[in-house]
Write a protein that holds these residues in place. Sequence first.
Motif, mmCIF file in Angstrom:
data_model
loop_
_atom_site.group_PDB
_atom_site.id
_atom_site.type_symbol
_atom_site.label_atom_id
_atom_site.label_comp_id
_atom_site.label_asym_id
_atom_site.label_seq_id
_atom_site.Cartn_x
_atom_site.Cartn_y
_atom_site.Cartn_z
ATOM 1 N N UNK A 1 -7.872 8.373 1.862
ATOM 2 C CA UNK A 1 -6.556 8.308 1.247
ATOM 3 C C UNK A 1 -6.011 9.577 0.615
ATOM 4 N N UNK A 2 -6.348 10.799 1.493
ATOM 5 C CA UNK A 2 -6.059 11.989 1.040
ATOM 6 C C UNK A 2 -4.951 12.380 1.862
ATOM 7 N N UNK A 3 -3.984 11.562 2.453
ATOM 8 C CA UNK A 3 -3.128 11.879 3.637
ATOM 9 C C UNK A 3 -1.895 11.343 3.280
ATOM 10 N N UNK A 4 -1.005 11.869 3.481
ATOM 11 C CA UNK A 4 0.600 11.501 3.256
ATOM 12 C C UNK A 4 0.974 11.117 4.747
ATOM 13 N N UNK A 5 0.333 11.558 5.737
ATOM 14 C CA UNK A 5 0.963 11.377 7.322
ATOM 15 C C UNK A 5 -0.128 11.651 7.984
ATOM 16 N N UNK A 6 -0.331 11.328 9.563
ATOM 17 C CA UNK A 6 -1.507 11.489 10.277
ATOM 18 C C UNK A 6 -1.017 11.935 11.659
ATOM 19 N N UNK A 7 -1.441 13.131 12.131
ATOM 20 C CA UNK A 7 -1.041 13.181 13.615
ATOM 21 C C UNK A 7 -2.479 13.097 14.292
ATOM 22 N N UNK A 8 -2.000 12.283 15.414
ATOM 23 C CA UNK A 8 -3.157 11.907 16.240
ATOM 24 C C UNK A 8 -3.164 12.750 17.522
ATOM 25 N N UNK A 9 -4.312 13.155 18.026
ATOM 26 C CA UNK A 9 -4.558 14.016 19.130
ATOM 27 C C UNK A 9 -5.495 13.279 20.175
ATOM 28 N N UNK A 10 -4.937 12.633 21.223
ATOM 29 C CA UNK A 10 -5.645 12.010 22.008
ATOM 30 C C UNK A 10 -4.440 11.519 23.265
ATOM 31 N N UNK A 11 -5.104 11.386 24.633
ATOM 32 C CA UNK A 11 -4.224 11.242 25.806
ATOM 33 C C UNK A 11 -4.700 10.008 26.434
ATOM 34 N N UNK A 12 -5.990 10.003 27.007
ATOM 35 C CA UNK A 12 -6.612 9.158 27.972
ATOM 36 C C UNK A 12 -6.733 7.635 27.463
ATOM 37 N N UNK A 13 -7.370 7.133 28.784
ATOM 38 C CA UNK A 13 -7.383 5.826 28.762
ATOM 39 C C UNK A 13 -7.532 4.749 27.778
ATOM 40 N N UNK A 14 -8.743 4.727 26.932
ATOM 41 C CA UNK A 14 -8.798 3.963 25.681
ATOM 42 C C UNK A 14 -8.585 4.640 24.680
ATOM 43 N N UNK B 1 0.805 -1.267 -0.231
ATOM 44 C CA UNK B 1 -0.030 -0.060 0.154
ATOM 45 C C UNK B 1 0.770 1.214 -0.013
ATOM 46 N N UNK B 2 2.350 1.351 -0.074
ATOM 47 C CA UNK B 2 2.989 2.462 -0.136
ATOM 48 C C UNK B 2 3.143 2.795 -1.416
ATOM 49 N N UNK B 3 3.198 4.295 -1.547
ATOM 50 C CA UNK B 3 3.256 5.003 -2.828
ATOM 51 C C UNK B 3 3.928 5.956 -2.886
ATOM 52 N N UNK B 4 4.858 6.315 -4.057
ATOM 53 C CA UNK B 4 5.670 7.717 -3.958
ATOM 54 C C UNK B 4 4.762 8.789 -4.036
ATOM 55 N N UNK B 5 4.962 10.075 -3.921
ATOM 56 C CA UNK B 5 4.371 11.144 -4.076
ATOM 57 C C UNK B 5 3.087 11.429 -3.220
ATOM 58 N N UNK B 6 2.479 12.348 -3.544
ATOM 59 C CA UNK B 6 1.089 12.533 -2.828
ATOM 60 C C UNK B 6 -0.024 11.465 -3.329
ATOM 61 N N UNK B 7 -0.396 10.828 -1.824
ATOM 62 C CA UNK B 7 -1.269 9.725 -2.244
ATOM 63 C C UNK B 7 -2.647 10.373 -2.823
ATOM 64 N N UNK B 8 -2.885 11.192 -3.062
ATOM 65 C CA UNK B 8 -4.298 11.954 -3.518
ATOM 66 C C UNK B 8 -4.210 11.911 -4.858
ATOM 67 N N UNK B 9 -2.886 11.460 -5.364
ATOM 68 C CA UNK B 9 -3.039 11.488 -7.128
ATOM 69 C C UNK B 9 -3.805 10.394 -7.583
ATOM 70 N N UNK B 10 -4.089 9.199 -6.792
ATOM 71 C CA UNK B 10 -4.715 8.150 -7.384
ATOM 72 C C UNK B 10 -6.227 8.666 -7.496
#
Length: 614
Positions: A145-158, A32-41
Amino acid sequence: MSVNAKLLEVTERIKKRSAKSRAAYLAACEDNMRDGPRRRRLSEGNLAHATAACPILEKTELLGAKWANIGIVTAYNDMLSAHQPFENFPSIIKHAARRNGATAQVAGGVPAMCDGVTQGQDGMELSLFSRDVIAYSTAIALSHDMFDAAIHLGVCDKIVPGLMIGALRYGYLPQIFAPAGPMPSGITNPEKARVRQQFAAGEVGRDVLLKAEAASYHAPGTCTFYGTANSNQMLMEIMGMQLPGSSFVHPNTPLRDALTAQTTRRATQITALGEDFTPACRVIDEKAIVNGLVGLMATGGSTNLTIHMAAIAGAAGIKINWDDFADISHIVPLICRIYPNGVADVNHFHAAGGMAYLIRELLSAGLLHNDVTTVAGGEGLSEYTREPIKNAHAEADTVIFRNGPTESLDKEILTTVKEPFRPDGGLALLKGNMGRCVMKVSAVKRDKWFVEAPAIVIDNQNDLIAMHKAGELERDFVAVLRFQGPRANGMPELHKLTPILGLQQDKGFAVALVTDGRMSGASGKVPAAIHMHPEALLGGAIARVRSGDMVRLDPLNGTVEVLDVDLSTRDVATMPKAQNLSTLGMNMFAPMRAQAGDSEAGASVLGDPDWMSE
């Protein structure tokens, strides 16, 4: 320092056990890895939908240029103190992305319930399943499939485990966590616990109890005790999923905002369009998982992670069990004292040297794998012996990393491997004729470990509270609380019992808890054999125990058993009809209860993908 031989043995055992599933997982990620911006497809119509609401600059770059696009998966709500600061993070991230030649969009939100609010209430029976709902929600957020990386915002238990499970199912993408940090210290945690016990004893009223609770939980940020939320933050750092030194910086401070911006900068660098492509599947491997287990033992982390770590590892094709926890606990000493293992809170831990000192000390003793990949890049885990400071002489979001402390600044909170608070870790695996379970021993005084007393068998925690009010607990006893497993009622935490059990222990009685449910991440001084499986609803031996049976807990020898009884000759008790499954949406979760796995395997309802099968 070479890596401890036993640690290598456990790591190799996990690798061997996971060989087929891990190889299949990595192969699926590579495919599932691809070069360039993933949104190209995506088609022109797909892109038009995804950019319709964007400002003109972002729209231009998303439609025509080569900028990376960062997806933000947020667990923001303003009821959870730890997650309230996330309200402003997307704005910080978007501006930082633009300064670094990238765009950022909020990919989706995930639910975030507070165990502190639901503790002892009906809603707690949804708590564990919320983890897998969060994993599902994370997958939906990243499915465009718009994203080339993800930042996750979360802290707590689950929330962090759920985000991690979802992130690892998209392991071909770079993933990085941006924490919010702890609230400032309020009243001490021992003082809070003392008032709770006074209330349980009828010595103070609700007004005094509420005043103490509000003085403890009083501001934005994580609760300051070392429960599941702060154990999560330790894990994300020691497993290389967030920036060095970022776990315990207060929210709404210049350094916290700069770290969030620095996280964004790093996210752009580790995309396939950057110079250091680092997908999550290469960060979380067998060595990273073992490093996480070491961190739990060295700090006396939350017992909830004995469930969550199995589920997280499984999402990356890695199979662990409680024998791995136990063997690591035997070789990793407890070198931290943070409440409930001591009187200090996480702010004191951070000030005493924090994660940089902890990781340096464990690396120097050969108790961590340094040769791992992390989101920080550089020279493996040794990058995490550094700590961040804000650069006051450059742009607003610049962070400088300097060498962290080489010595503890408070040896009552952080010590050395050679002079530990305990020679082994904070967890014991117990086995016997009742099943398999775990016990957090780091906060239990050694003379309270061994308990041999008659059982009081109950099917609802409120039954024990009623007995306490009726004066029926003035004796030695082992409370056997059954039908609390994942299949029965979602495996709620039973922290509501802690003040009562602690009060009876302080009176000089030998008391303990045995249950197929969970305790809070702040479970402390009372011996508690928890997560028992097989659970009662599935015919586990805990459903054959009767009141009056003599039960022995012996964590030193790793046993929990009913004495002088052949449990196999007894009938299995029937679970009483639940009274609350039509309230708070409980009935919606019946399918999840019906398919939940056992606690040692992660109590997951997600099921195994094809690459997990043998």
